[in-house]
Design a protein around this motif. Structure first.
Motif, PDB file in Angstrom:
ATOM      1  N   TYR A  93      55.743  37.584  40.920  1.00 54.45           N
ATOM      2  CA  TYR A  93      54.692  38.543  41.276  1.00 54.45           C
ATOM      3  C   TYR A  93      53.403  37.799  41.667  1.00 54.45           C
ATOM      4  O   TYR A  93      52.775  38.127  42.691  1.00 54.45           O
ATOM      5  CB  TYR A  93      54.430  39.464  40.088  1.00 54.45           C
ATOM      6  CG  TYR A  93      53.384  40.529  40.340  1.00 54.45           C
ATOM      7  CD1 TYR A  93      53.719  41.715  40.977  1.00 54.45           C
ATOM      8  CD2 TYR A  93      52.060  40.340  39.937  1.00 54.45           C
ATOM      9  CE1 TYR A  93      52.769  42.701  41.209  1.00 54.45           C
ATOM     10  CE2 TYR A  93      51.106  41.317  40.162  1.00 54.45           C
ATOM     11  CZ  TYR A  93      51.458  42.499  40.793  1.00 54.45           C
ATOM     12  OH  TYR A  93      50.515  43.459  41.027  1.00 54.45           O
ATOM     13  N   ILE A  94      53.012  36.793  40.895  1.00 53.27           N
ATOM     14  CA  ILE A  94      51.790  36.035  41.159  1.00 53.27           C
ATOM     15  C   ILE A  94      51.899  35.305  42.500  1.00 53.27           C
ATOM     16  O   ILE A  94      50.938  35.259  43.283  1.00 53.27           O
ATOM     17  CB  ILE A  94      51.506  35.037  40.013  1.00 53.27           C
ATOM     18  CG1 ILE A  94      51.139  35.785  38.737  1.00 53.27           C
ATOM     19  CG2 ILE A  94      50.383  34.074  40.408  1.00 53.27           C
ATOM     20  CD1 ILE A  94      49.897  36.619  38.827  1.00 53.27           C
ATOM     21  N   THR A  95      53.065  34.747  42.792  1.00 50.72           N
ATOM     22  CA  THR A  95      53.254  34.048  44.070  1.00 50.72           C
ATOM     23  C   THR A  95      53.052  34.996  45.242  1.00 50.72           C
ATOM     24  O   THR A  95      52.397  34.661  46.241  1.00 50.72           O
ATOM     25  CB  THR A  95      54.667  33.433  44.123  1.00 50.72           C
ATOM     26  OG1 THR A  95      54.821  32.507  43.039  1.00 50.72           O
ATOM     27  CG2 THR A  95      54.878  32.701  45.441  1.00 50.72           C
ATOM     28  N   SER A 130      45.638  29.591  42.456  1.00 52.27           N
ATOM     29  CA  SER A 130      46.645  29.200  41.468  1.00 52.27           C
ATOM     30  C   SER A 130      46.844  30.343  40.492  1.00 52.27           C
ATOM     31  O   SER A 130      45.940  31.159  40.279  1.00 52.27           O
ATOM     32  CB  SER A 130      46.220  27.939  40.716  1.00 52.27           C
ATOM     33  OG  SER A 130      45.018  28.165  40.001  1.00 52.27           O
ATOM     34  N   GLY A 131      48.043  30.407  39.910  1.00 51.28           N
ATOM     35  CA  GLY A 131      48.273  31.361  38.838  1.00 51.28           C
ATOM     36  C   GLY A 131      47.677  30.805  37.553  1.00 51.28           C
ATOM     37  O   GLY A 131      47.839  29.631  37.243  1.00 51.28           O
ATOM     38  N   ARG A 132      46.953  31.650  36.822  1.00 45.22           N
ATOM     39  CA  ARG A 132      46.264  31.170  35.612  1.00 45.22           C
ATOM     40  C   ARG A 132      47.066  31.579  34.391  1.00 45.22           C
ATOM     41  O   ARG A 132      47.290  32.757  34.150  1.00 45.22           O
ATOM     42  CB  ARG A 132      44.851  31.757  35.533  1.00 45.22           C
ATOM     43  CG  ARG A 132      44.034  31.201  34.365  1.00 45.22           C
ATOM     44  CD  ARG A 132      42.664  31.824  34.358  1.00 45.22           C
ATOM     45  NE  ARG A 132      42.696  33.222  33.966  1.00 45.22           N
ATOM     46  CZ  ARG A 132      42.756  33.641  32.691  1.00 45.22           C
ATOM     47  NH1 ARG A 132      42.820  32.776  31.716  1.00 45.22           N
ATOM     48  NH2 ARG A 132      42.760  34.933  32.406  1.00 45.22           N
ATOM     49  N   ALA A 133      47.489  30.569  33.615  1.00 46.42           N
ATOM     50  CA  ALA A 133      48.248  30.860  32.397  1.00 46.42           C
ATOM     51  C   ALA A 133      47.322  31.442  31.340  1.00 46.42           C
ATOM     52  O   ALA A 133      46.249  30.898  31.072  1.00 46.42           O
ATOM     53  CB  ALA A 133      48.895  29.588  31.887  1.00 46.42           C
ATOM     54  N   LYS A 134      47.734  32.547  30.755  1.00 50.22           N
ATOM     55  CA  LYS A 134      46.942  33.159  29.686  1.00 50.22           C
ATOM     56  C   LYS A 134      47.335  32.515  28.366  1.00 50.22           C
ATOM     57  O   LYS A 134      48.514  32.383  28.047  1.00 50.22           O
ATOM     58  CB  LYS A 134      47.214  34.665  29.629  1.00 50.22           C
ATOM     59  CG  LYS A 134      46.379  35.403  28.590  1.00 50.22           C
ATOM     60  CD  LYS A 134      44.909  35.376  28.951  1.00 50.22           C
ATOM     61  CE  LYS A 134      44.083  36.173  27.945  1.00 50.22           C
ATOM     62  NZ  LYS A 134      42.649  36.066  28.210  1.00 50.22           N
ATOM     63  N   VAL A 192      47.310  39.176  31.522  1.00 51.21           N
ATOM     64  CA  VAL A 192      48.533  38.374  31.398  1.00 51.21           C
ATOM     65  C   VAL A 192      48.954  37.903  32.788  1.00 51.21           C
ATOM     66  O   VAL A 192      49.418  36.783  32.971  1.00 51.21           O
ATOM     67  CB  VAL A 192      49.652  39.198  30.729  1.00 51.21           C
ATOM     68  CG1 VAL A 192      50.971  38.456  30.799  1.00 51.21           C
ATOM     69  CG2 VAL A 192      49.282  39.480  29.284  1.00 51.21           C
ATOM     70  N   ARG A 193      48.769  38.765  33.773  1.00 50.35           N
ATOM     71  CA  ARG A 193      48.965  38.382  35.172  1.00 50.35           C
ATOM     72  C   ARG A 193      47.587  38.052  35.748  1.00 50.35           C
ATOM     73  O   ARG A 193      46.724  38.927  35.829  1.00 50.35           O
ATOM     74  CB  ARG A 193      49.604  39.526  35.966  1.00 50.35           C
ATOM     75  CG  ARG A 193      51.036  39.822  35.590  1.00 50.35           C
ATOM     76  CD  ARG A 193      51.572  41.039  36.311  1.00 50.35           C
ATOM     77  NE  ARG A 193      50.913  42.256  35.841  1.00 50.35           N
ATOM     78  CZ  ARG A 193      51.351  42.990  34.824  1.00 50.35           C
ATOM     79  NH1 ARG A 193      52.450  42.636  34.168  1.00 50.35           N
ATOM     80  NH2 ARG A 193      50.722  44.068  34.460  1.00 50.35           N
ATOM     81  N   ALA A 194      47.390  36.797  36.116  1.00 48.41           N
ATOM     82  CA  ALA A 194      46.052  36.379  36.530  1.00 48.41           C
ATOM     83  C   ALA A 194      46.121  35.344  37.648  1.00 48.41           C
ATOM     84  O   ALA A 194      47.038  34.523  37.707  1.00 48.41           O
ATOM     85  CB  ALA A 194      45.279  35.801  35.348  1.00 48.41           C
ATOM     86  N   VAL A 195      45.114  35.406  38.537  1.00 53.94           N
ATOM     87  CA  VAL A 195      45.000  34.476  39.661  1.00 53.94           C
ATOM     88  C   VAL A 195      43.606  33.865  39.635  1.00 53.94           C
ATOM     89  O   VAL A 195      42.619  34.567  39.371  1.00 53.94           O
ATOM     90  CB  VAL A 195      45.242  35.206  41.009  1.00 53.94           C
ATOM     91  CG1 VAL A 195      44.922  34.294  42.192  1.00 53.94           C
ATOM     92  CG2 VAL A 195      46.665  35.709  41.098  1.00 53.94           C
ATOM     93  N   ARG A 196      43.551  32.563  39.889  1.00 57.58           N
ATOM     94  CA  ARG A 196      42.260  31.882  39.981  1.00 57.58           C
ATOM     95  C   ARG A 196      42.035  31.441  41.416  1.00 57.58           C
ATOM     96  O   ARG A 196      42.915  30.844  42.032  1.00 57.58           O
ATOM     97  CB  ARG A 196      42.224  30.677  39.032  1.00 57.58           C
ATOM     98  CG  ARG A 196      40.912  29.904  39.083  1.00 57.58           C
ATOM     99  CD  ARG A 196      40.904  28.807  38.036  1.00 57.58           C
ATOM    100  NE  ARG A 196      40.818  29.374  36.699  1.00 57.58           N
ATOM    101  CZ  ARG A 196      41.465  28.869  35.648  1.00 57.58           C
ATOM    102  NH1 ARG A 196      42.263  27.834  35.786  1.00 57.58           N
ATOM    103  NH2 ARG A 196      41.323  29.432  34.464  1.00 57.58           N
TER     104      ARG A 196
END
Length: 749
Positions: A239-241, A261-265, A287-291
């Motif tokens: 989903y993040i991609t 980049s996808g940000r790990a929570k 939980v789903r996050a983008v930087r």
């Protein structure tokens, strides 16, 4: 998630491949001195071999040398300076007794040795953390005091960074330790060092420390959230991609060069948000996050507009930390939106510089490269001030009666932080004594105090406490009462107004006849010691603005009157024709050459030498704000600025008011004879001489005589004293020495 620990390069025989390790470190910062780092590594390794490494391993099986390399790896990732890396490599060897600080100074210089010494001082905190405290319900005031104590012990920001790296290694290493040790280390790291990393803005260390601590303190909660994250990891990554591809295309269309980049929570931050807001895991937005990283600040807001154009913004889920940075300097834009497929998505937007600050914190702002000593020293001092400022937690005000004292203390930067026997940290003003500590803990403990131990050693109640010491109060089991001597400032029992107020309050509650008897005994003893005989006590009471001598005794016994104040008033009665503070009609010893415009210790501004005299109406003392009034035929009369008489004169004859100020202090001293009677013992003269030296008293003459029949000694001294207050303080201190029978002023025959 918990950061994966990087493995050090290993040779076939199991030893560290030092050349490969140095290559890794220099890739992080090519400006480092490879030869200096190699020398530190070889020094630490040789010391471990000589100390028989098999007997000096950590419980987890890691040698001090390997641990030093790991600490240095963490610090190199923070781009710290050469001295700090060398100190990090050697530190564990010094702590475990394999290397002496003298050898470090000899081979690596005083800077590296001082850094190691600072980290060693901070180790005192480890013994003070109670591993049984709850993660949620820990004593906040206790934690804050420990943090403040840590700051007081750190006079170099690099010391805090080395300690952070060392504790990071420690909590990584307890993975296979027993539960008690894991819990103890995790409790300390969570309460002290994770918040320190946060305040310094070092994000990636803070997150690792929080997650590892949480893993050991709340293992069930940790495993539950980790499992939920893992179960949905593949779906979340896909989903993040997809989201990043869509957003990257829109940003490129507007000419913005962005790194996504996808940000790990982190697990602890998820749990904390669930607890704080009462949410289920499915309700956590980020939980789903983008930087998104962009070149400039204005690009941040452009990117934000594109995100909000693409997806609907969730109300009350937007934070602008660029316009309003967090207290540790963190800057970024945070927003939550309804992304593709109706799923909640968090987006963080910041510049590359902001990202470096968020990851490295204080380390992103400064470098110790040693190229410009003067400039780096100035910048270093600014950073120390900054560190102390951002680590300041609010003070506990206590009861309303101590509010004025606390407000006064707030503006005094010098504090000491000491431990109770059970490890609680107590903060006190610099110069505090064990009695101040006792009253700070509890009023009744202060009243019942009969002795004190510092670090297990019995000390006098006048002992000056130092940061890091453990204090134990010896209290009377039958219940006790404070001593009136504790209120005598010349004896140095208490230094804080909070303690003094509690003692005074106790005496006010006692019967008047007890206060009268005690006050009379105190006054007679003090005047006899100062050789101020034949005092009319009724006149002395009137001079103190009290109706009768009995009222004066009661006020003194209750603590409302200061003994030193009455002694000064008594001197003025006994010696009415002498200047305030003068002890004898003898030639004065003036320190320094008098300059034009001075008479005695008064300096007249704008005129030459004039006759001056102290006004009897307000009796100004050295240090009081003063003003001069030109009299007819009697020179200049010196008044306190708030004197009612001079205010009336100023309104009628303002032209006769002139500015005056006290001259340099001390201006003069007076010779005075004192006698000391004591039971004779070895070292008596030495102890008296040391006391005079500590009080900075000059001795003009000394004569001693021993009486073998009753084993007593009589000492006659002529000393130089600036005033009566100093004499009273000196005699009080001498009387506290062992075997002293009495110490008093000798009256001229």
């Amino acid at each position: 998630m918990v950061q994966v620990r990087a493995h050090q390069p290993i040779n076939t025989d199991g030893s560290v491949n030092l050349e490969a390790w140095l290559d890794q470190v220099l890739q992080l910062d090519p400006a480092l001195d490879r030869a200096g780092l190699q020398r530190a590594c070889e020094f630490a390794h040789a010391a471990e071999q000589q100390a028989n490494a098999a007997k000096n391993l950590w419980a987890e099986g890691t040698s001090s040398f390997r641990t030093g390399l790991e600490i240095a790896e963490i610090l190199a990732d923070l781009r710290i300076d050469q001295d700090s890396l060398e100190a990090a490599i050697i530190y564990r060897g010094v702590r475990e007794g394999k290397i002496s600080l003298e050898d470090v100074t000899k081979h690596f210089g005083p800077v590296v040795a001082k850094l190691i010494e600072g980290v060693l001082r901070m180790a005192a905190i480890s013994a003070s953390v109670n591993p049984r405290d709850s993660l949620v319900l820990g004593t906040q005031a206790q934690v804050e005091n420990l943090r403040k104590m840590l700051v007081a012990m750190v006079d170099d920001v690099r010391v805090a960074l080395i300690k952070l790296a060392e504790r990071t290694c420690a909590i990584r290493a307890v993975k296979n330790a027993d539960d008690e040790k894991r819990h103890r280390v995790a409790r300390e790291v969570f309460d002290i060092y994770a918040p320190l990393a946060h305040r310094l803005g070092i994000g990636h260390i803070k997150w690792e420390l929080e997650d590892l601590s949480f893993r050991y303190l709340e293992p069930e909660q940790y495993k539950k959230i980790a499992t939920l994250l893992h179960e949905r990891r593949l779906d979340r990554e896909q989903y993040i991609t997809s989201v990043m591809d869509q957003l990257r295309e829109k940003l490129a269309a507007t000419g913005i060069k962005a790194d996504l980049s996808g940000r790990a929570k982190h697990i602890y931050s998820i749990w904390r948000k669930m607890q704080k807001k009462g949410l289920q895991f499915s309700q956590i937005y980020d939980v789903r996050a983008v930087r998104v990283l962009v070149p400039e600040i204005h690009d941040c807001y452009t990117a934000l507009g594109i995100v909000h154009t693409l997806w609907r913004h969730i109300p009350k889920e937007f934070d602008d930390y660029i316009a309003n940075p967090k207290e540790n300097g963190y800057r970024s834009l945070h927003t939550a939106v309804i992304g593709p497929d109706g799923k909640v998505l968090e987006v963080q937007i910041r510049s590359h510089a902001m990202h470096e600050e968020a990851e490295l914190g204080v380390c992103a702002h400064w470098r110790y490269k040693g190229t410009d000593t003067k400039a780096s020293s100035s910048h270093y001092e600014e950073k120390i001030a900054w560190l102390r400022q951002v680590l300041e937690w609010h003070e506990e005000l206590g009861d309303i009666g101590g509010l004025a004292e606390q407000l006064r203390v707030d503006i005094e930067p010098d504090r000491v932080y000491v431990f109770t026997p059970d490890g609680h940290a107590i903060d006190l003003p610099k110069g505090a004594t064990p009695l101040d500590f006792a009253y700070r803990v509890h009023t009744e403990i202060g009243h019942n105090c009969r002795g004190a131990k510092v670090n297990g050693r019995i000390v006098p109640l006048t002992y000056t406490l130092q940061t890091g010491e453990q204090v134990e109060i010896i209290a009377s089991k039958q219940g006790g009462a404070p001593s009136r001597d504790w209120l005598n400032p010349n004896l140095g029992y208490v230094t804080t107004s909070r303690s003094r107020a509690k003692i005074i309050h106790w005496f006010k509650l006692q019967a008047r006849d007890q206060n009268v008897a005690a006050g009379k005994a105190m006054l007679e003893r003090e005047l006899a010691r100062l050789a101020l005989g034949q005092v009319d006590y009724q006149r002395l009471a009137e001079k103190a603005n009290l109706k009768t001598a009995e009222d004066m005794y009661a006020a003194l016994g209750a603590g409302d009157l200061r003994l030193a104040h009455l002694a000064n008033l008594a001197q003025q009665l006994v010696e009415p024709d002498r200047d305030y503070g003068q002890l004898e009609l003898i030639p004065r010893r003036v320190t320094g050459t008098p300059k034009p415009g001075k008479r005695g210790d008064i300096q007249i501004q704008g005129v030459g030498n004039l006759l001056t005299q102290m006004a009897g109406c307000c009796q100004p003392l050295p240090g009081d704000p003063i003003v001069g009034y030109i009299t007819v035929g009697r020179g200049v009369s010196i008044h306190r600025q708030d004197c009612a008489a001079v205010l009336q004169l100023a309104s009628r004859e303002p032209e006769r008011i002139i500015q005056v100020s006290w001259g340099p202090v001390p201006v003069q001293t007076y010779p005075v004879d004192i006698i000391i009677r004591a039971y004779d013992r070895s070292g008596l003269l030495r102890d008296v001489s040391q006391m005079l030296l500590n009080e900075k008293i000059n001795v003009l003459a000394v004569n001693t005589h021993s009486n073998k029949e009753d084993n007593t000694a009589l000492m006659s001294l002529t000393i130089e004293i600036p005033g009566l207050d100093s004499l009273g303080r000196l005699l009080g201190r001498i009387a506290q020495l062992p075997n002293i029978i009495e110490a008093k002023r000798q009256r001229a025959s």
